[in-house]
Design a protein around this motif. Structure first.
Motif, PDB file in Angstrom:
ATOM      1  N   SER A   1     -12.730   6.202  -4.205  1.00 13.43           N
ATOM      2  CA  SER A   1     -11.293   6.430  -4.160  1.00 13.43           C
ATOM      3  C   SER A   1     -10.987   7.527  -3.160  1.00 13.43           C
ATOM      4  CB  SER A   1     -10.797   6.842  -5.553  1.00 13.43           C
ATOM      5  OG  SER A   1      -9.486   7.356  -5.492  1.00 13.43           O
TER       6      SER A   1
ATOM      7  N   VAL B   1      -6.561  11.301  -9.820  1.00 14.54           N
ATOM      8  CA  VAL B   1      -7.375  10.439 -10.681  1.00 14.54           C
ATOM      9  C   VAL B   1      -7.094  10.731 -12.147  1.00 14.54           C
ATOM     10  CG1 VAL B   1      -9.727   9.902 -11.413  1.00 14.54           C
ATOM     11  CG2 VAL B   1      -9.201  10.083  -8.978  1.00 14.54           C
TER      12      VAL B   1
ATOM     13  N   PRO C   1      -9.525   4.135 -11.670  1.00 14.44           N
ATOM     14  CA  PRO C   1      -9.809   3.700 -10.299  1.00 14.44           C
ATOM     15  C   PRO C   1     -11.025   2.782 -10.264  1.00 14.44           C
ATOM     16  CG  PRO C   1     -10.508   5.966 -10.607  1.00 14.44           C
ATOM     17  CD  PRO C   1      -9.795   5.566 -11.868  1.00 14.44           C
TER      18      PRO C   1
ATOM     19  N   LEU D   1     -12.124   1.715  -3.353  1.00 13.90           N
ATOM     20  CA  LEU D   1     -11.311   1.956  -2.163  1.00 13.90           C
ATOM     21  C   LEU D   1     -11.224   0.640  -1.398  1.00 13.90           C
ATOM     22  CD1 LEU D   1      -9.861   4.203  -0.489  1.00 13.90           C
ATOM     23  CD2 LEU D   1     -11.965   4.381   0.836  1.00 13.90           C
TER      24      LEU D   1
ATOM     25  N   THR E   1      -6.277   2.682  -3.081  1.00 18.98           N
ATOM     26  CA  THR E   1      -7.240   2.711  -4.190  1.00 18.98           C
ATOM     27  C   THR E   1      -6.863   1.661  -5.216  1.00 18.98           C
ATOM     28  OG1 THR E   1      -7.785   5.060  -3.918  1.00 18.98           O
ATOM     29  CG2 THR E   1      -8.186   4.087  -6.078  1.00 18.98           C
TER      30      THR E   1
END
Length: 239
Positions: A5, A12, A22, A25, A98
């Motif tokens: 991420s 987060v 998450p 990416l 993300t």
């Protein structure tokens, strides 16, 4: 595997507080050649072919990012960034964000129609505040307009030399290009189901290297909708 991420630690934690985690990416890219379109020298006009190309190039990059998120079973994408690098008549379009997944069994309620993950350019903190207020992000929407601004006639140029005067063709061109870009962004958000409006809107102006009288307006924002789940807890403003 461990998640990746570009969110900060605080972001987060805030995303996890409202029920998301998450996942990965995700990104998408496209590389396009920017062609040349003939213009009327003394007229304000949109360059439709170039506008469509600039919109399509961004759309292709965003779609590839979304497909990446679908591949990791994500329910949405936060912190989307869309960047453009130009080199002569070529441009690289890159979009990064993300991918996140809803904890529990209600992830489908957060996706777009057809099961597509939601997309937004909100930071982790803004996403947290939006959800706490009773709204959900639907789509990262954008609108593009490439516009030619009329040149002055020789008489107009002589009449304004050495004077502080408004240049009406430039003023009107900026208004026209901005409104076209904004309208397309709004239409894209509404089509995706963003019934409550758009947040975090930005409007940026760029120029095409092959003519200083050609500008590009891009409007970007996140379309949102109310959370219809009666059990969703709406928090009071912080004190």
């Amino acid at each position: 595997m461990a998640f990746t991420s570009d969110l900060s630690i605080d972001e987060v934690l805030l995303i996890e507080e409202v029920g998301f985690e998450p996942v990965d990416l995700v990104m998408g890219s496209s590389y396009f050649h920017i062609g040349w379109q003939p213009t009327v020298w003394n007229a304000n006009m949109e360059l439709g072919d170039v506008t469509r190309m600039m919109h399509n190039a961004r759309h292709v990059a965003v779609e590839r990012m979304v497909q990446h998120a679908i591949g990791v079973l994500a329910d949405g994408i936060v912190g989307v960034r869309l960047e453009v690098e130009r080199e002569g008549h070529n441009a690289e379009f890159t979009v990064i964000g993300t991918a996140v997944r809803r904890r529990g069994n209600d992830g489908a309620a957060w996706r777009q129609a057809g099961g597509r993950p939601f997309t937004c350019d909100l930071s982790g903190g803004d996403f947290w505040a939006l959800v706490r207020a009773g709204f959900r992000p639907v789509v990262f929407s954008f609108g593009v307009c490439v516009y030619h601004i009329a040149h002055q006639t020789l008489g107009q140029w002589f009449s304004s030399v050495g004077q502080n005067v408004e240049m009406p063709q430039f003023t009107q061109g900026l208004y026209d290009a901005r409104e076209l870009a904004m309208g397309r962004m709004q239409w894209g958000a509404q089509s995706a189901g963003a019934t409550a409006g758009l947040v975090g809107v930005s409007v940026d102006e760029g120029r095409h290297g092959w003519d200083r009288h050609v500008i590009e307006m891009i409007a970007m924002g996140t379309g949102v909708a109310p959370i219809l789940d009666a059990s969703h807890e709406v928090h009071a403003p912080p004190t």
